[in-house]
Design an enzyme around this catalytic site. Sequence first.
Site, PDB file in Angstrom:
ATOM      1  N   ASN A 183       0.803  -1.235   0.000  1.00 39.55           N
ATOM      2  CA  ASN A 183       0.000   0.000   0.000  1.00 39.55           C
ATOM      3  C   ASN A 183       0.834   1.283   0.000  1.00 39.55           C
ATOM      4  OD1 ASN A 183       0.773  -0.432   2.647  1.00 39.55           O
ATOM      5  ND2 ASN A 183      -1.147   0.325   3.519  1.00 39.55           N
ATOM      6  N   GLU A 284       4.795  -3.540  12.460  1.00 45.73           N
ATOM      7  CA  GLU A 284       3.754  -2.525  12.245  1.00 45.73           C
ATOM      8  C   GLU A 284       2.579  -3.260  11.637  1.00 45.73           C
ATOM      9  OE1 GLU A 284       3.929   0.384  13.348  1.00 45.73           O
ATOM     10  OE2 GLU A 284       6.079   0.717  13.629  1.00 45.73           O
ATOM     11  N   CYS A 318      -3.171   1.448   6.875  1.00 46.84           N
ATOM     12  CA  CYS A 318      -3.464   0.862   8.190  1.00 46.84           C
ATOM     13  C   CYS A 318      -3.909   1.923   9.186  1.00 46.84           C
ATOM     14  CB  CYS A 318      -2.275   0.062   8.702  1.00 46.84           C
ATOM     15  SG  CYS A 318      -0.757   0.982   8.600  1.00 46.84           S
ATOM     16  N   GLU A 491       8.503   3.605  14.359  1.00 47.83           N
ATOM     17  CA  GLU A 491       9.285   4.009  13.175  1.00 47.83           C
ATOM     18  C   GLU A 491       9.247   5.525  13.035  1.00 47.83           C
ATOM     19  OE1 GLU A 491       7.695   1.533   9.983  1.00 47.83           O
ATOM     20  OE2 GLU A 491       9.212   0.056  10.478  1.00 47.83           O
TER      21      GLU A 491
END
Length: 513
Positions: A183, A284, A318, A491
Amino acid sequence: MAAVCLLRTRSLFRQFVPGLPAAMQRQYSLDISSQLLRTQGYVDGRWVSAASVFPVLDPATGQELARVADCGPAEAKQAVDAAYKAFYSWKQFTAKERSYLLRKWFDLLTLHKEDLAKLITFECGKPMKESLGEIAYSASFIEWFAEEARRTYGDIVPSAAKDRKVLLLKQPVGVASIITPWNFPSAMITRKVGAALAAGCTVVVKPAEDTPLSALALAELASQAGIPPGVFNVVPCSREKTPEVGKVLCTDDLVAKVSFTGSTATGKILLKHAADTVKKVSMELGGHAPFIVFDSADVDMAVAGAMASKFRNSGQTCVCSNRFLVQSGIHDRFMEKLGRAMDAELRLGHGSEPGTTQGPLINSRAADKVVSQVSDAVSRGAKVLRGGKRLHGSFMEPTLLAGVTTDMLCTREETFGPLLPVIRFDSEAEALAIANASHVGLAGYFYSQDISQIWRVAEALEVGMVGVNEGLLSTCEASFGGVKQSGLGREGSKYGIEEYLDVKYMCFGGLKP
Ligand code: ADP
């Protein structure tokens, strides 16, 4: 450099997107610099073939864009070995030298942003405007970590003993395996690799099977930037080869770290793989973001936030809002304005078409999931106010549902598509109970003009990231990550580089006064 069209001939792209208005239909061809169109794996600074190839498709037309080397466990192992060998020299580079090379890589990403954005649009379906945004975002991580490379400070700690000094030194963990989703085909790689390389680690990247071309273009530019062989390796592979390749990357003794972005289900598999050799991990994983509109909200701001947070990348991020909770006093006004905004602002089409805001979903499985959530909601009493239908291919109408309840599939699982389900609620406590009733907690958003409520709700939401009167929150300066089953680690930000560093304690003893 001559412009080229991917593999085959241009006529392959003389395809229409079925189900879209005739005015939007034309031929779609990908013209980019040939140097950025790579179809082999990249191992130890060389382009490598594999025994077979796999196709990369344009999700908007279903046409084949390229055939890419289908790397298997053997190529994955070669890449790990190369990364291990390179680690011993890369970690000896000074932080300033690593910073300089990362900065050169950033400059090249920026220079080639148009072509890199086209690659994203063609392999992932995203509208060009968003793809350009992704490249800026992707490059920002390389720039940020080029800066952070020089700030991996350790500590000198006051010692309890007069004859001792206590030093804490930061050192790179070693080889990092990087497994990324489709994505954000570029940014999900740089968010990890920027931090890893800055820290002094070397990497093997396994990009998603749907979008390997962006990863390979990054490798080409890393090579042009002068990043040494073996430091950045890419092993593209098909869906069929993925489990074997993933196993090598997560179990090989020479790998010290696994960093993954993707579904919670896959994350759990990789965690189990990594457990046997006790690797450091960053995960993640999936989200199920609540978007709460309280009575005190500025309704126009909330509508703008909902549009941005839900329909970006056709709902395939997400951190996209997944469940909308709207308080009774503002509910009808919000629904009316939101419906009008959807009519006015959303336009389906091929991502390269100017004016397109909604591309296709990544594949037909993704569209099937949205359709099944819509039918389930309707069968349980929800009303379709906009959209609701699947068009040809994997195009899905942006859909607005009212009268949604917590027993419906769309409020129990992540959608990853352009479905906006609205639950009506009465009290703050009720909204928080619904929002927190999830085993994942990545992002959450809410709109309120009541400062006390803002503090209460921001603290109470069980998520890793909160948007307060804001529907878009990702930026390299902030920490990205979730709580509960949304993952482990952070991150971006000053914390991102720590995921690739160990702290070594050095005790200097026997010191004379
Ligand atoms: P999605 O369902 O959105 O494709 P996944 O979590 O399956 O999400 O995919 C994210 C990344 O994880 C992709 O690169 C995919 O190829 C990879 N992946 C999926 N299954 C495995 C596996 N068993 N081992 C290693 N990587 C995997």
